[in-house]
Design a protein around this motif. Structure first.
Motif, PDB file in Angstrom:
ATOM      1  N   ILE A   1       0.844  -1.199   0.000  1.00 17.31           N
ATOM      2  CA  ILE A   1       0.000   0.000   0.000  1.00 17.31           C
ATOM      3  C   ILE A   1       0.881   1.252   0.000  1.00 17.31           C
ATOM      4  N   GLY A   2       1.919   1.232   0.852  1.00 18.30           N
ATOM      5  CA  GLY A   2       2.857   2.355   0.885  1.00 18.30           C
ATOM      6  C   GLY A   2       3.562   2.540  -0.445  1.00 18.30           C
ATOM      7  N   HIS A   3       3.955   1.425  -1.074  1.00 19.81           N
ATOM      8  CA  HIS A   3       4.624   1.504  -2.373  1.00 19.81           C
ATOM      9  C   HIS A   3       3.681   2.076  -3.436  1.00 19.81           C
ATOM     10  N   ASP A   4       2.400   1.718  -3.338  1.00 18.00           N
ATOM     11  CA  ASP A   4       1.435   2.258  -4.310  1.00 18.00           C
ATOM     12  C   ASP A   4       1.359   3.786  -4.210  1.00 18.00           C
ATOM     13  N   TRP A   5       1.359   4.274  -2.974  1.00 18.39           N
ATOM     14  CA  TRP A   5       1.377   5.726  -2.797  1.00 18.39           C
ATOM     15  C   TRP A   5       2.652   6.328  -3.401  1.00 18.39           C
ATOM     16  N   THR A   6       3.785   5.649  -3.177  1.00 19.38           N
ATOM     17  CA  THR A   6       5.051   6.154  -3.719  1.00 19.38           C
ATOM     18  C   THR A   6       5.017   6.140  -5.239  1.00 19.38           C
ATOM     19  N   ARG A   7       4.461   5.077  -5.811  1.00 20.69           N
ATOM     20  CA  ARG A   7       4.349   4.995  -7.268  1.00 20.69           C
ATOM     21  C   ARG A   7       3.484   6.130  -7.821  1.00 20.69           C
ATOM     22  N   LYS A   8       2.442   6.485  -7.073  1.00 19.90           N
ATOM     23  CA  LYS A   8       1.581   7.578  -7.526  1.00 19.90           C
ATOM     24  C   LYS A   8       2.315   8.919  -7.450  1.00 19.90           C
ATOM     25  N   ALA A   9       3.134   9.079  -6.431  1.00 21.72           N
ATOM     26  CA  ALA A   9       3.878  10.334  -6.263  1.00 21.72           C
ATOM     27  C   ALA A   9       5.022  10.460  -7.268  1.00 21.72           C
ATOM     28  N   LEU A  10       5.581   9.332  -7.694  1.00 20.99           N
ATOM     29  CA  LEU A  10       6.809   9.325  -8.480  1.00 20.99           C
ATOM     30  C   LEU A  10       6.742  10.157  -9.767  1.00 20.99           C
ATOM     31  N   PRO A  11       5.742  10.007 -10.618  1.00 18.63           N
ATOM     32  CA  PRO A  11       5.781  10.776 -11.868  1.00 18.63           C
ATOM     33  C   PRO A  11       5.765  12.289 -11.663  1.00 18.63           C
ATOM     34  N   TYR A  12       5.116  12.741 -10.604  1.00 16.52           N
ATOM     35  CA  TYR A  12       5.098  14.177 -10.333  1.00 16.52           C
ATOM     36  C   TYR A  12       6.462  14.667  -9.854  1.00 16.52           C
ATOM     37  N   MET A  13       7.138  13.833  -9.053  1.00 17.78           N
ATOM     38  CA  MET A  13       8.478  14.223  -8.598  1.00 17.78           C
ATOM     39  C   MET A  13       9.467  14.150  -9.752  1.00 17.78           C
ATOM     40  N   GLU A  14       9.304  13.170 -10.636  1.00 16.23           N
ATOM     41  CA  GLU A  14      10.182  13.081 -11.810  1.00 16.23           C
ATOM     42  C   GLU A  14       9.950  14.264 -12.753  1.00 16.23           C
ATOM     43  N   LYS A  15       8.709  14.719 -12.858  1.00 14.37           N
ATOM     44  CA  LYS A  15       8.441  15.901 -13.684  1.00 14.37           C
ATOM     45  C   LYS A  15       9.105  17.135 -13.061  1.00 14.37           C
ATOM     46  N   ALA A  16       9.074  17.218 -11.731  1.00 14.32           N
ATOM     47  CA  ALA A  16       9.751  18.332 -11.046  1.00 14.32           C
ATOM     48  C   ALA A  16      11.244  18.300 -11.342  1.00 14.32           C
ATOM     49  N   TRP A  17      11.828  17.104 -11.357  1.00 17.74           N
ATOM     50  CA  TRP A  17      13.257  16.959 -11.671  1.00 17.74           C
ATOM     51  C   TRP A  17      13.537  17.372 -13.113  1.00 17.74           C
TER      52      TRP A  17
END
Length: 390
Positions: free
Chosen positions: A342-358
């Motif tokens: 469940i925690g990983h799913d949240w991280t997966r959801k956050a990841l593309p937005y953080m990668e776009k910020a990068w």
């Protein structure tokens, strides 16, 4: 009877002497001999007979006016108190106007000279401002202020120059002076708020200024956002939400308000959790998510929105990981791995937005640190190696 004749002769001779001195002063003025012209007119005004003579006042004003404009260093001795000197010129022109009929040459000329003196202060101030000589620009705008004290333009110009010169209290004083004689324009409130911020006034004092700006310009979005930010700093989240909700109803498609509302809901999401209100926290998470996604659908390249949304989503992941860390061995064996997913799913959801910020701001330290955590959690070794330049 002899005394009466003597008195009449005395005043008559005094008037003649005064008129002679005015003529002499006029001659010196025409010859640009300003020192002698000033000396003659000052001597003439020592005679009481000139107090009601518009021509004498006009001559005094013209001589002093020319001295003000002259670059002759020998005349600087008269202008050591520049504002007082300008005040003397303005007083003399105004006396000319008051003592003469509206259609007379003296009246018309004095009014024209007032306008010329005011325009000189404005134009010289603008020239010096453009040359970034802000202190000197302030001095020039003071001429215009003294000449026409009920005209707001010179006060605004002085305030802006003071802002650039770092004289924030002077800027505030001039902005407030405008409010006494006219409506303060929107950019005037912008400058007033900026000056207050730079003086590090309390948020409560700043809120009062922003409140005035909102009263005069209730639908101006930057003032709405400034009020919300100030309320947030004062920890008045309910008031901030009320202001934003009203603004969004009036401007439902304004991207700035949508983003500001998302940020506020994000803050309340975290604040409610800390205060032991999990249901409220989840409700505001959903509301914030809706606004972030609505904003990013139209502004995908907005760095702060991508970063803040990723951080908020990751807060959900962190809450799960925290609960896992508090589990006993038995609890972990029963549902630990399921919870991790469940925690990983949240991280997966956050990841593309953080990668776009990068992508938008490569090299940003906070983004890099967040991505390192995300990649390690999700065991994305190739991406972690690429991020670290391996």
């Amino acid at each position: 009877m002899k005394y009466v004749v003597f008195i009449l002769v005395f005043f008559s001779s005094e008037r003649v002497i005064s008129q002679d001195l005015i003529s002499v002063a006029s001659t010196f003025l025409n010859d640009k001999n300003y020192i002698e012209a000033k000396s003659s007119i000052d001597e003439a005004f020592e005679k009481t007979t000139l107090v009601d003579n518009p021509g004498a006042w006009f001559m005094k004003a013209r001589i002093y006016h020319e001295i003000l404009l002259s670059n002759d260093r020998n005349l600087e001795q008269f202008k050591q108190n520049r504002n007082e000197f300008v005040g003397t010129i303005v007083e003399a022109y105004n006396k000319t106007i008051a003592l003469s009929v509206r259609t007379s040459n003296f009246n018309v000329l004095a009014k024209n000279q007032i306008e010329i003196l005011w325009a000189y202060g404005i134009n010289e101030g603008q020239r010096l401002f453009q040359a970034q000589a802000f202190d000197k620009a302030i001095e020039a705008f003071e001429i215009a202020k003294i000449t026409k004290p009920s005209e707001s333009r010179a006060y605004i110009s002085t305030a802006v120059s003071a802002l650039y010169a770092g004289k924030y209290q002077l800027a505030i004083d001039n902005y407030l002076a405008v409010k006494d004689i006219d409506d303060l324009p929107r950019d005037g409130y912008d400058g007033l708020i900026l000056a207050k911020r730079n003086l590090r006034v309390s948020d409560q004092e700043l809120l009062e200024v922003v409140g005035d700006a909102r009263f005069d310009y209730p639908n101006h979005v930057p003032f709405i956002i400034e009020e919300v930010r100030t309320l947030i700093r004062l920890d008045r989240l309910d008031a901030a939400e009320s202001v934003l909700n009203t603004a969004v109803k009036r401007n439902p498609n304004d991207a700035r308000l949508i983003l500001r509302q998302a940020d506020l809901f994000d803050i309340i999401f975290k604040d409610a959790y800390i205060n032991g209100e999990p249901e409220r926290s989840e409700r505001y998470f959903e509301m914030a998510s809706t606004n972030y996604e609505r904003f990013l659908n139209r502004n995908a390249l907005h760095f702060a929105a991508n970063y803040n949304y990723a951080v908020m989503i990751n807060e959900q992941a962190n809450r799960v990981y925290t609960r896992i860390n508090l589990m006993s061995n038995e609890e972990y064996e029963m549902r630990g791995r399921e919870s991790e997913e469940i925690g990983h799913d949240w991280t997966r959801k956050a990841l593309p937005y953080m990668e776009k910020a990068w992508e938008l701001k490569p090299g940003d330290t906070k983004v890099m640190q967040a991505l390192e955590v995300f990649y390690k959690r999700l065991k994305l070794d190739d991406k972690l190696a690429a991020l670290n330049g391996n």
